[in-house]
Design a protein around this motif. Structure first.
Motif, mmCIF file in Angstrom:
data_model
loop_
_atom_site.group_PDB
_atom_site.id
_atom_site.type_symbol
_atom_site.label_atom_id
_atom_site.label_comp_id
_atom_site.label_asym_id
_atom_site.label_seq_id
_atom_site.Cartn_x
_atom_site.Cartn_y
_atom_site.Cartn_z
ATOM 1 N N UNK A 121 -1.818 33.031 22.565
ATOM 2 C CA UNK A 121 -0.548 33.721 22.364
ATOM 3 C C UNK A 121 0.592 32.788 22.725
ATOM 4 N N UNK A 122 0.413 32.046 23.796
ATOM 5 C CA UNK A 122 1.417 31.063 24.211
ATOM 6 C C UNK A 122 1.625 30.025 23.117
ATOM 7 N N UNK A 123 0.559 29.692 22.396
ATOM 8 C CA UNK A 123 0.638 28.680 21.339
ATOM 9 C C UNK A 123 1.094 29.251 19.994
ATOM 10 N N UNK A 124 1.565 30.485 19.983
ATOM 11 C CA UNK A 124 2.136 31.047 18.768
ATOM 12 C C UNK A 124 1.179 31.814 17.884
ATOM 13 N N UNK A 125 0.014 32.172 18.393
ATOM 14 C CA UNK A 125 -0.926 32.977 17.621
ATOM 15 C C UNK A 125 -0.977 34.356 18.258
ATOM 16 N N UNK A 126 -0.740 35.396 17.470
ATOM 17 C CA UNK A 126 -0.802 36.769 17.966
ATOM 18 C C UNK A 126 -2.244 37.115 18.315
ATOM 19 N N UNK A 127 -2.461 37.598 19.535
ATOM 20 C CA UNK A 127 -3.805 37.897 20.013
ATOM 21 C C UNK A 127 -4.534 38.939 19.192
ATOM 22 N N UNK A 128 -3.854 40.023 18.817
ATOM 23 C CA UNK A 128 -4.496 41.081 18.032
ATOM 24 C C UNK A 128 -4.880 40.580 16.643
ATOM 25 N N UNK A 129 -3.998 39.812 16.040
ATOM 26 C CA UNK A 129 -4.323 39.255 14.727
ATOM 27 C C UNK A 129 -5.473 38.259 14.829
ATOM 28 N N UNK A 130 -5.503 37.498 15.917
ATOM 29 C CA UNK A 130 -6.582 36.527 16.103
ATOM 30 C C UNK A 130 -7.926 37.235 16.194
ATOM 31 N N UNK A 131 -7.989 38.311 16.964
ATOM 32 C CA UNK A 131 -9.235 39.064 17.100
ATOM 33 C C UNK A 131 -9.661 39.636 15.749
ATOM 34 N N UNK A 132 -8.704 40.204 15.025
ATOM 35 C CA UNK A 132 -9.008 40.757 13.701
ATOM 36 C C UNK A 132 -9.537 39.675 12.762
ATOM 37 N N UNK A 133 -8.922 38.517 12.798
ATOM 38 C CA UNK A 133 -9.339 37.408 11.932
ATOM 39 C C UNK A 133 -10.731 36.907 12.313
ATOM 40 N N UNK A 134 -10.968 36.737 13.608
ATOM 41 C CA UNK A 134 -12.259 36.237 14.066
ATOM 42 C C UNK A 134 -13.381 37.179 13.655
ATOM 43 N N UNK A 135 -13.172 38.452 13.862
ATOM 44 C CA UNK A 135 -14.239 39.410 13.583
ATOM 45 C C UNK A 135 -14.319 39.800 12.114
ATOM 46 N N UNK A 136 -13.196 39.832 11.432
ATOM 47 C CA UNK A 136 -13.184 40.316 10.062
ATOM 48 C C UNK A 136 -13.254 39.251 8.996
ATOM 49 N N UNK A 137 -12.950 38.014 9.357
ATOM 50 C CA UNK A 137 -12.951 36.937 8.362
ATOM 51 C C UNK A 137 -13.960 35.856 8.737
ATOM 52 N N UNK A 138 -13.794 35.248 9.907
ATOM 53 C CA UNK A 138 -14.673 34.149 10.302
ATOM 54 C C UNK A 138 -16.134 34.576 10.370
ATOM 55 N N UNK A 139 -16.388 35.797 10.802
ATOM 56 C CA UNK A 139 -17.759 36.268 10.962
ATOM 57 C C UNK A 139 -18.262 37.049 9.757
ATOM 58 N N UNK A 140 -17.467 37.132 8.699
ATOM 59 C CA UNK A 140 -17.813 38.018 7.591
ATOM 60 C C UNK A 140 -18.130 37.292 6.290
ATOM 61 N N UNK A 141 -18.500 36.044 6.364
ATOM 62 C CA UNK A 141 -18.858 35.328 5.152
ATOM 63 C C UNK A 141 -20.153 35.867 4.561
ATOM 64 N N UNK A 142 -20.336 35.704 3.276
ATOM 65 C CA UNK A 142 -21.550 36.208 2.610
ATOM 66 C C UNK A 142 -22.810 35.606 3.221
#
Length: 94
Positions: A23-44
């Motif tokens: 968050x300090x580095x300019x990444x929103x924590x909630x969006x980061x969690x959503x991205x990690x779980x919904x995109x990074x871990x969701x590949x075919x």
């Protein structure tokens, strides 16, 4: 069940110290969690590689192309933390 027998626990939480630093580095924590779980871990084929994640289109990721390297770094830190804490994220094993 077999993971639980091995002393590994499932978690719904991402290590607060990892997210708060980002968050300090300019990444929103909630969006980061959503991205990690919904995109990074969701590949075919499972978890996306850094290269595959970077190659996603604008409608496939919350983050702009120039932010994805930082986000993938956070993703790798999260996975390392899970291993160290003997936890797992159901999004990665489902």
């Amino acid at each position: 069940a077999s993971l639980e027998r091995a002393g590994v626990k499932e978690t719904d939480r991402i290590a607060p110290q990892i997210v708060s630093r980002e968050i300090i580095h300019g990444i929103d924590g909630h969006q980061a969690i959503e991205e990690i779980r919904g995109v990074n871990a969701a590949g075919a084929g499972g978890i996306l590689s850094r290269e595959d994640y970077q190659a996603l289109g604008v409608r496939q990721s919350i983050f702009a192309q120039d932010q994805r390297g930082k986000l993938y770094d956070l993703f790798e830190k999260y996975r390392a933390w899970l291993t160290e804490a003997k936890l797992f994220d159901l999004n990665f094993v489902a």
